[in-house]
Design a protein around this motif. Structure first.
Motif, PDB file in Angstrom:
ATOM      1  N   GLU A  68       4.110  -6.906 -12.878  1.00  0.00           N
ATOM      2  CA  GLU A  68       5.314  -7.541 -12.341  1.00  0.00           C
ATOM      3  C   GLU A  68       5.967  -8.460 -13.366  1.00  0.00           C
ATOM      4  O   GLU A  68       7.179  -8.671 -13.334  1.00  0.00           O
ATOM      5  CB  GLU A  68       4.964  -8.331 -11.077  1.00  0.00           C
ATOM      6  N   SER A 107      -0.473 -12.611  -7.455  1.00  0.00           N
ATOM      7  CA  SER A 107      -0.975 -11.244  -7.490  1.00  0.00           C
ATOM      8  C   SER A 107      -2.483 -11.329  -7.687  1.00  0.00           C
ATOM      9  O   SER A 107      -2.980 -12.272  -8.309  1.00  0.00           O
ATOM     10  CB  SER A 107      -0.335 -10.469  -8.650  1.00  0.00           C
ATOM     11  N   TRP A 114      -4.288  -4.301 -10.360  1.00  0.00           N
ATOM     12  CA  TRP A 114      -3.430  -5.362  -9.851  1.00  0.00           C
ATOM     13  C   TRP A 114      -2.868  -4.985  -8.487  1.00  0.00           C
ATOM     14  O   TRP A 114      -2.573  -3.832  -8.245  1.00  0.00           O
ATOM     15  CB  TRP A 114      -2.247  -5.586 -10.797  1.00  0.00           C
ATOM     16  N   THR A 115      -2.688  -5.972  -7.629  1.00  0.00           N
ATOM     17  CA  THR A 115      -1.969  -5.748  -6.375  1.00  0.00           C
ATOM     18  C   THR A 115      -0.504  -6.099  -6.599  1.00  0.00           C
ATOM     19  O   THR A 115      -0.158  -6.803  -7.548  1.00  0.00           O
ATOM     20  CB  THR A 115      -2.518  -6.623  -5.231  1.00  0.00           C
ATOM     21  N   ALA A 116       0.339  -5.609  -5.723  1.00  0.00           N
ATOM     22  CA  ALA A 116       1.763  -5.964  -5.796  1.00  0.00           C
ATOM     23  C   ALA A 116       1.892  -7.468  -5.562  1.00  0.00           C
ATOM     24  O   ALA A 116       1.200  -8.033  -4.716  1.00  0.00           O
ATOM     25  CB  ALA A 116       2.549  -5.196  -4.743  1.00  0.00           C
ATOM     26  N   PRO A 117       2.753  -8.133  -6.311  1.00  0.00           N
ATOM     27  CA  PRO A 117       2.889  -9.581  -6.143  1.00  0.00           C
ATOM     28  C   PRO A 117       3.537  -9.942  -4.815  1.00  0.00           C
ATOM     29  O   PRO A 117       4.308  -9.174  -4.259  1.00  0.00           O
ATOM     30  CB  PRO A 117       3.777  -9.995  -7.315  1.00  0.00           C
TER      31      PRO A 117
END
Length: 156
Positions: A68, A107, A114-117
């Motif tokens: 992101e 995040s 990573w996860t979506a922020p």
């Protein structure tokens, strides 16, 4: 008197320049000895700032870029938090999409992904600063008899 004031002004200016050159970063040591470092860097193509996560465990070393952070806006103030129970690292940062506002994003990083922020606070014409993080794994939940019982819950 004028010399003292001038000397103080020059000293303050020199200290301000030194502070401006210091990289924005946060370092976190977790119980298994892994060291995480999140820092704001310039993109390789010079297009803007991004957040790099460095991972050091013994002789192993790697780096990943927060996806992101490649998007528009100036990034600053990365902060790290870790939940040992779920073995999840949380990265918080401020993004200024324009000169009139900023937003707080978070995040998580787990098993190399990573996860979506998530935007925690996004209000126009508001600037955020002095970011402080706390992780709590238990929350007091009210019971029917008026007492409270601690239950497991991840609260950041």
């Amino acid at each position: 008197m004028k010399r003292t004031v001038l000397a103080c002004a020059l000293l303050f200016a020199a200290l301000s320049l030194h502070a401006a050159e210091a990289p924005e970063r946060d370092v976190l040591l977790i119980p298994d000895g892994t060291v995480y470092t999140a820092e704001v860097r310039q993109g390789e193509d010079g297009s803007g700032s991004l957040i790099a996560l460095n991972i050091q465990r013994g002789t192993y070393s790697s780096q990943t870029i927060l996806p992101e952070s490649k998007n528009f806006g100036m990034k600053s103030t990365p902060a790290l938090a870790y939940d040992a129970e779920s073995q999840t690292l949380f990265v918080f940062w401020l993004r200024m999409p324009n000169m009139m506002s900023s937003e707080l994003l978070v995040s998580s990083f787990h098993d190399g992904k990573w996860t979506a922020p998530v935007s925690i606070d996004n209000k126009p014409f508001t600037f955020r600063f002095n970011l402080r993080i706390a992780v709590r794994q238990r929350v007091a939940q009210p019971q029917s008899d008026g007492t409270f019982k601690d239950v497991h819950s991840l609260v950041i």
